[in-house]
Design an enzyme around this catalytic site. Structure first.
Site, mmCIF file in Angstrom:
data_model
loop_
_atom_site.group_PDB
_atom_site.id
_atom_site.type_symbol
_atom_site.label_atom_id
_atom_site.label_comp_id
_atom_site.label_asym_id
_atom_site.label_seq_id
_atom_site.Cartn_x
_atom_site.Cartn_y
_atom_site.Cartn_z
ATOM 1 N NE ARG A 272 32.414 -7.429 -22.370
ATOM 2 C CZ ARG A 272 32.969 -7.811 -21.407
ATOM 3 N NH1 ARG A 272 33.025 -9.020 -20.652
ATOM 4 N NH2 ARG A 272 33.645 -6.602 -20.655
ATOM 5 C CE LYS B 143 23.996 -7.486 -24.541
ATOM 6 N NZ LYS B 143 24.113 -5.956 -24.027
ATOM 7 N N GLY C 286 27.785 -16.402 -14.829
ATOM 8 C CA GLY C 286 27.868 -15.784 -13.691
ATOM 9 C C GLY C 286 27.043 -14.475 -13.845
ATOM 10 C CE1 TYR C 287 26.794 -13.091 -18.593
ATOM 11 C CE2 TYR C 287 25.188 -14.647 -19.457
ATOM 12 C CZ TYR C 287 26.467 -14.021 -19.771
ATOM 13 O OH TYR C 287 26.933 -14.178 -20.734
ATOM 14 N NE ARG C 288 23.380 -6.930 -11.234
ATOM 15 C CZ ARG C 288 23.316 -5.759 -10.937
ATOM 16 N NH1 ARG C 288 21.922 -5.403 -10.394
ATOM 17 N NH2 ARG C 288 24.163 -4.787 -10.634
ATOM 18 N NE ARG D 1 16.596 -9.562 -18.947
ATOM 19 C CZ ARG D 1 17.093 -9.519 -17.785
ATOM 20 N NH1 ARG D 1 16.308 -10.173 -16.853
ATOM 21 N NH2 ARG D 1 18.362 -8.995 -17.312
ATOM 22 C CG HIS E 208 31.749 -5.765 -5.530
ATOM 23 N ND1 HIS E 208 32.203 -6.438 -6.610
ATOM 24 C CD2 HIS E 208 31.580 -4.714 -6.089
ATOM 25 C CE1 HIS E 208 32.469 -5.743 -7.533
ATOM 26 N NE2 HIS E 208 31.651 -4.636 -7.264
ATOM 27 C CG ASP E 209 34.565 -11.028 -0.950
ATOM 28 O OD1 ASP E 209 35.077 -12.341 -1.205
ATOM 29 O OD2 ASP E 209 34.767 -10.750 0.116
ATOM 30 C CG ASP F 287 34.890 -12.339 -5.081
ATOM 31 O OD1 ASP F 287 33.792 -12.463 -5.017
ATOM 32 O OD2 ASP F 287 35.535 -11.589 -5.598
#
Length: 356
Positions: A37, A59, A80-82, A88, A123-124, A153
């Protein structure tokens, strides 16, 4: 030619596990393009190696259009997004399948794409806790000890991602179709514990934390401090290795020494071992055990490991852009990995020109 030469991967910038999985793919010869990004730096250090990096605002309509142009010509997309975020933004699995039905769509998350925790932060340490991989780590009577981020991870996350991508690519050679790879760190961490579930079912994991054969409970599978503050790792499980351990320590003729598998005598055995190891430096003990099949090794620091003679002989470490780091693995006989290069800037147009 490397094993994955010709495989084109689009990696959406993320942290730790997905970059590690993509590093493995790049090491094996895949052409990985990292999409970062604006203002972002993507993965840091050696995890960046072997990529070209382009910058896109996903975006914006123009940024999304550029991404989809890359995806059209790619073999693999890694994000690796939620769960739900890519959908979306307009480049979820269904969106990508319409423009490239051969695409392997790899998703790296902590909790997976579904389940009650799928949308939760983590997290891990959280993933390995739920997987049952954290509870066994540590000394008796002490709290569980976090193993850096290696289990969740990297081993349970990034490495599992790479395995899933390779499996999907292999299947595609038959079906001609891509598919979604749902790589979750909680799943991978659970998978890493398979052998301990077998031990538990067989009654071979009877004790609590730090009281079993392979978790430091046995004095012949533990670490010991030397006179200079360094440590030795002892893994003398089998009788022949245990005999060599006693020989190296000068305890092979001691009639009062408890038996190896006499658990009641383990505290005394540990005390005797600790006393002996404290008499010499780490490197003196390493020299004594050199040539003895006792499974005793010096515990090396990150800075020391590249200089160990075995690692040097195998070329286990390399230097990329002035940074010493592990070399690609595993080693393939006919199609060995090339020495990785540092990440380099590119434009979408330049990538598409080479992917025509």
């Amino acid at each position: 030619m490397s094993a994955l030469a010709g495989i084109r991967v689009v990696e959406l910038a993320g942290l730790a596990p997905a970059p590690f999985g993509c590093m493995v793919l790049a090491d094996l010869g895949a052409d990985v393009v990292l999409v970062d990004r604006p203002g972002g730096t993507g993965p840091t250090g050696p995890l960046q190696r072997g990529r070209r990096r382009v910058t896109l605002d996903l975006k914006s309509e123009s940024g999304k259009a550029d991404l989809l142009s890359l995806i059209t010509r790619a073999d693999v997309l890694v994000e690796g997004y939620r769960p739900g975020v890519a959908e979306r933004l307009g480049f979820g699995p269904a969106d990508c399948e319409r423009i490239n039905p051969r695409l392997v769509y790899a998703r790296m998350t902590g909790w997976g794409q579904d389940g009650p925790l799928a949308a939760a932060a983590g997290h891990d340490i959280d993933y390995i806790a739920i997987a049952g991989a954290l509870e066994p780590l540590g000394r008796p009577g002490e709290r569980p000890h976090a193993p850096i981020n290696l289990l969740g991870d990297f081993a349970g996350g990034g490495m599992l991602l790479a395995v899933g991508v390779l499996a999907a690519l292999l299947e595609r050679a038959t079906s001609g179709r891509g598919q979604v790879v749902d790589a979750a760190m909680v799943d991978g961490s659970s998978l890493l514990m398979t052998f301990l579930h077998g031990f538990l079912a067989d009654g071979r994991w009877p004790g609590g934390r730090g009281q079993n054969l392979l978790d430091g409970g046995a004095p012949f599978y533990d670490t010991y401090q030397a006179s200079d503050g360094g440590y030795l790792a002892v893994g003398s499980l089998e009788p022949q290795f245990y005999a060599a351990l006693l020989k190296g320590l000068g305890l092979d003729d001691d009639p009062d020494l408890p038996g190896q598998f006499d658990a009641a005598g383990w505290p005394e055995l540990r005390r005797r071992f600790a006393e002996r190891f404290a008499l010499r430096t780490r490197d003196e003990w390493a020299s004594i055990f050199d040539g003895l099949d006792a499974c005793v090794s010096p515990v090396l620091s990150l800075a020391e490991a590249p200089s160990h003679p075995h690692n040097q002989a195998r070329g286990a470490f390399i230097e990329v852009d002035g940074v010493t780091q592990p070399a690609p693995a595993p080693r393939l006989q006919r199609t060995p990995a090339a020495t990785p290069t540092a990440v380099r800037r590119a434009t979408v147009a330049e990538v598409l020109d080479t992917w025509s």
